[in-house]
Design a protein around this motif. Structure first.
Motif, PDB file in Angstrom:
ATOM      1  N   TRP A  89       2.320  16.310  -4.933  1.00  0.00           N
ATOM      2  CA  TRP A  89       2.616  17.593  -5.581  1.00  0.00           C
ATOM      3  C   TRP A  89       1.695  18.681  -5.056  1.00  0.00           C
ATOM      4  O   TRP A  89       2.137  19.776  -4.698  1.00  0.00           O
ATOM      5  CB  TRP A  89       2.446  17.461  -7.094  1.00  0.00           C
ATOM      6  CG  TRP A  89       2.798  18.695  -7.872  1.00  0.00           C
ATOM      7  CD1 TRP A  89       4.012  19.008  -8.411  1.00  0.00           C
ATOM      8  CD2 TRP A  89       1.918  19.787  -8.204  1.00  0.00           C
ATOM      9  NE1 TRP A  89       3.949  20.231  -9.057  1.00  0.00           N
ATOM     10  CE2 TRP A  89       2.679  20.729  -8.940  1.00  0.00           C
ATOM     11  CE3 TRP A  89       0.580  20.068  -7.941  1.00  0.00           C
ATOM     12  CZ2 TRP A  89       2.132  21.916  -9.419  1.00  0.00           C
ATOM     13  CZ3 TRP A  89       0.029  21.255  -8.420  1.00  0.00           C
ATOM     14  CH2 TRP A  89       0.806  22.163  -9.150  1.00  0.00           C
ATOM     15  N   THR A  90       0.391  18.370  -5.009  1.00  0.00           N
ATOM     16  CA  THR A  90      -0.585  19.356  -4.567  1.00  0.00           C
ATOM     17  C   THR A  90      -0.342  19.773  -3.128  1.00  0.00           C
ATOM     18  O   THR A  90      -0.377  20.961  -2.792  1.00  0.00           O
ATOM     19  CB  THR A  90      -2.010  18.787  -4.700  1.00  0.00           C
ATOM     20  OG1 THR A  90      -2.166  18.175  -5.982  1.00  0.00           O
ATOM     21  CG2 THR A  90      -3.041  19.888  -4.524  1.00  0.00           C
ATOM     22  N   VAL A  91      -0.104  18.789  -2.245  1.00  0.00           N
ATOM     23  CA  VAL A  91       0.110  19.090  -0.829  1.00  0.00           C
ATOM     24  C   VAL A  91       1.359  19.946  -0.646  1.00  0.00           C
ATOM     25  O   VAL A  91       1.364  20.923   0.118  1.00  0.00           O
ATOM     26  CB  VAL A  91       0.206  17.793  -0.016  1.00  0.00           C
ATOM     27  CG1 VAL A  91       0.704  18.068   1.406  1.00  0.00           C
ATOM     28  CG2 VAL A  91      -1.149  17.093   0.026  1.00  0.00           C
ATOM     29  N   ALA A  92       2.434  19.598  -1.354  1.00  0.00           N
ATOM     30  CA  ALA A  92       3.669  20.376  -1.234  1.00  0.00           C
ATOM     31  C   ALA A  92       3.472  21.806  -1.729  1.00  0.00           C
ATOM     32  O   ALA A  92       3.878  22.773  -1.072  1.00  0.00           O
ATOM     33  CB  ALA A  92       4.798  19.696  -2.009  1.00  0.00           C
ATOM     34  N   ILE A  93       2.815  21.960  -2.895  1.00  0.00           N
ATOM     35  CA  ILE A  93       2.587  23.292  -3.448  1.00  0.00           C
ATOM     36  C   ILE A  93       1.649  24.099  -2.558  1.00  0.00           C
ATOM     37  O   ILE A  93       1.861  25.294  -2.327  1.00  0.00           O
ATOM     38  CB  ILE A  93       2.025  23.193  -4.878  1.00  0.00           C
ATOM     39  CG1 ILE A  93       3.113  22.715  -5.846  1.00  0.00           C
ATOM     40  CG2 ILE A  93       1.463  24.531  -5.332  1.00  0.00           C
ATOM     41  CD1 ILE A  93       4.231  23.705  -6.062  1.00  0.00           C
ATOM     42  N   PHE A  94       0.597  23.463  -2.042  1.00  0.00           N
ATOM     43  CA  PHE A  94      -0.330  24.176  -1.166  1.00  0.00           C
ATOM     44  C   PHE A  94       0.359  24.617   0.128  1.00  0.00           C
ATOM     45  O   PHE A  94       0.093  25.703   0.631  1.00  0.00           O
ATOM     46  CB  PHE A  94      -1.527  23.294  -0.833  1.00  0.00           C
ATOM     47  CG  PHE A  94      -2.605  23.305  -1.891  1.00  0.00           C
ATOM     48  CD1 PHE A  94      -2.319  23.663  -3.193  1.00  0.00           C
ATOM     49  CD2 PHE A  94      -3.902  22.957  -1.583  1.00  0.00           C
ATOM     50  CE1 PHE A  94      -3.297  23.675  -4.174  1.00  0.00           C
ATOM     51  CE2 PHE A  94      -4.896  22.966  -2.547  1.00  0.00           C
ATOM     52  CZ  PHE A  94      -4.593  23.328  -3.849  1.00  0.00           C
ATOM     53  N   THR A  95       1.238  23.788   0.670  1.00  0.00           N
ATOM     54  CA  THR A  95       1.942  24.144   1.905  1.00  0.00           C
ATOM     55  C   THR A  95       2.864  25.335   1.660  1.00  0.00           C
ATOM     56  O   THR A  95       2.849  26.317   2.404  1.00  0.00           O
ATOM     57  CB  THR A  95       2.750  22.958   2.433  1.00  0.00           C
ATOM     58  OG1 THR A  95       1.883  21.832   2.626  1.00  0.00           O
ATOM     59  CG2 THR A  95       3.402  23.297   3.769  1.00  0.00           C
ATOM     60  N   GLY A  96       3.669  25.252   0.596  1.00  0.00           N
ATOM     61  CA  GLY A  96       4.538  26.371   0.272  1.00  0.00           C
ATOM     62  C   GLY A  96       3.767  27.597  -0.172  1.00  0.00           C
ATOM     63  O   GLY A  96       4.097  28.728   0.196  1.00  0.00           O
ATOM     64  N   GLY A  97       2.703  27.364  -0.965  1.00  0.00           N
ATOM     65  CA  GLY A  97       1.910  28.480  -1.466  1.00  0.00           C
ATOM     66  C   GLY A  97       1.183  29.227  -0.370  1.00  0.00           C
ATOM     67  O   GLY A  97       1.009  30.457  -0.454  1.00  0.00           O
ATOM     68  N   LEU A  98       0.737  28.518   0.670  1.00  0.00           N
ATOM     69  CA  LEU A  98       0.093  29.185   1.806  1.00  0.00           C
ATOM     70  C   LEU A  98       1.040  30.204   2.426  1.00  0.00           C
ATOM     71  O   LEU A  98       0.657  31.360   2.675  1.00  0.00           O
ATOM     72  CB  LEU A  98      -0.327  28.148   2.846  1.00  0.00           C
ATOM     73  CG  LEU A  98      -0.809  28.691   4.191  1.00  0.00           C
ATOM     74  CD1 LEU A  98      -2.093  29.499   4.027  1.00  0.00           C
ATOM     75  CD2 LEU A  98      -1.011  27.549   5.198  1.00  0.00           C
ATOM     76  N   MET A  99       2.272  29.789   2.671  1.00  0.00           N
ATOM     77  CA  MET A  99       3.241  30.723   3.249  1.00  0.00           C
ATOM     78  C   MET A  99       3.585  31.838   2.275  1.00  0.00           C
ATOM     79  O   MET A  99       3.774  32.993   2.671  1.00  0.00           O
ATOM     80  CB  MET A  99       4.490  29.949   3.683  1.00  0.00           C
ATOM     81  CG  MET A  99       4.253  29.076   4.906  1.00  0.00           C
ATOM     82  SD  MET A  99       5.699  28.122   5.420  1.00  0.00           S
ATOM     83  CE  MET A  99       5.653  26.787   4.214  1.00  0.00           C
ATOM     84  N   GLY A 100       3.650  31.514   0.977  1.00  0.00           N
ATOM     85  CA  GLY A 100       3.924  32.544  -0.013  1.00  0.00           C
ATOM     86  C   GLY A 100       2.840  33.609  -0.054  1.00  0.00           C
ATOM     87  O   GLY A 100       3.132  34.805  -0.168  1.00  0.00           O
ATOM     88  N   LEU A 101       1.575  33.195   0.061  1.00  0.00           N
ATOM     89  CA  LEU A 101       0.478  34.163   0.057  1.00  0.00           C
ATOM     90  C   LEU A 101       0.515  35.048   1.299  1.00  0.00           C
ATOM     91  O   LEU A 101       0.234  36.254   1.225  1.00  0.00           O
ATOM     92  CB  LEU A 101      -0.860  33.422  -0.030  1.00  0.00           C
ATOM     93  CG  LEU A 101      -1.201  32.820  -1.394  1.00  0.00           C
ATOM     94  CD1 LEU A 101      -2.462  31.970  -1.291  1.00  0.00           C
ATOM     95  CD2 LEU A 101      -1.385  33.912  -2.441  1.00  0.00           C
TER      96      LEU A 101
END
Length: 232
Positions: A88-100
Motif C-alpha cells: 500500500w505504502t509503495v503504491a501510494i508513494f509512487t502515485g503520490g510522487l507524480m501527483g506532487l
C-alpha cells in the motif's frame, strides 16, 4: 470517529481530484485542439474569458487534492501501518510522487505562464502590440500540461493499486532503496523534459494527444517493472 475522518479525507481527496484531472483532460483533449482550429478572434475571446475561469478551478482542484491526500496518507501510514513499507505504502508513494510533481507544475509552471498568455490576449484586444514572451510562455505551459497528462496515467493506476492490487508480497530494505532510487530517476527525467528540454526530439511525443497517452502508458509499464524487479 477515526473511520469517519478517514472516509471524509478520502472523499474530499477524490472530489478535488476529479475536478483537477477532469479539467486537465479538458485542456489537453478538448480546448487545445479547438484553439488550433478556430479563428484568432474566437481564440482571443476564450483566452480572456473562458481560460481564467477554468484555470481557477484547475489550480485549486490541484491544491485540494494534494492537501487532503497528504493528510490521509500521513495519518493512515502512522495510525494504521505504523510507518511500515507495505505494498500500500509503495503504491501510494509512487502515485503520490507524480501527483506532487503535477501539483508543482500547475502552480509554478502552468499558471505563471498562462498569466502571461492571458495578459497578452487582453492587451492585444485593447490595441497593444503582442508580447514576444507570450508564445514561449504558452509553449512552456502546454508542455507542462502534457507532462501532467502523461503522469496522470500511471499516477491513477498506483492510487487504485494501493487498495485493489498487491504489487509484491514482502519488502526488503535493499529492495525499498532500489525502488526509490530508480523510480526517482525515471520520474525526474520525465519532468526535466518539461522544464529544461529543448524544442527538439525530446518533446515531440508530447506534441500530440496520441503521443502523450502512449508515453503515459509506457511510463506506467516502466514503473510497474521497477517495483516487480526491486521488490517482487
Amino acid at each position: 470517529m477515526e473511520d469517519l475522518v478517514f472516509m471524509l479525507l478520502r472523499f474530499l481527496h477524490f472530489l478535488f481530484g476529479i475536478t483537477w484531472i477532469g479539467l486537465l483532460y479538458y485542456f489537453n483533449f478538448v480546448q487545445t485542439p479547438f484553439f488550433g482550429e478556430t479563428d484568432p478572434a474566437v481564440r482571443s475571446g476564450a483566452i480572456q474569458k473562458l481560460v481564467p475561469r477554468a484555470l481557477w478551478w484547475f489550480r485549486w482542484g490541484a491544491m485540494g487534492t494534494v492537501i487532503f491526500g497528504l493528510l490521509y496518507l500521513l495519518m493512515w501510514w502512522a495510525m494504521r501501518l505504523n510507518y511500515a513499507m507495505t505494498p500500500w505504502t509503495v503504491a501510494i508513494f509512487t502515485g503520490g510522487l507524480m501527483g506532487l510533481i503535477m501539483w508543482a507544475n500547475v502552480w509554478f509552471v502552468i499558471w505563471p505562464n498562462q498569466k502571461i498568455v492571458i495578459g497578452n490576449a487582453t492587451a492585444m484586444a485593447g490595441g497593444a502590440p503582442a508580447n514576444p514572451a507570450a508564445a514561449p510562455a504558452g509553449r512552456r505551459a502546454a508542455l507542462a500540461s502534457r507532462t501532467n497528462t502523461l503522469f496522470s496515467i500511471p499516477m491513477l493506476f498506483f492510487m487504485g493499486a494501493a487498495s485493489h492490487y498487491n504489487l509484491f508480497n514482502e519488502a526488503t530494505p535493499g529492495g525499498i532503496t532500489g525502488w526509490l532510487v530508480v523510480t526517482l530517476i525515471v520520474v525526474f527525467l520525465v519532468e526535466a523534459n518539461a522544464l529544461i528540454g529543448t524544442q527538439g526530439v525530446t518533446k515531440k511525443p508530447l506534441d500530440s494527444i496520441a503521443g502523450t497517452i502512449h508515453s503515459g502508458l509506457a511510463l506506467w509499464i516502466v514503473l510497474v517493472v521497477i517495483i516487480k524487479v526491486t521488490l517482487g
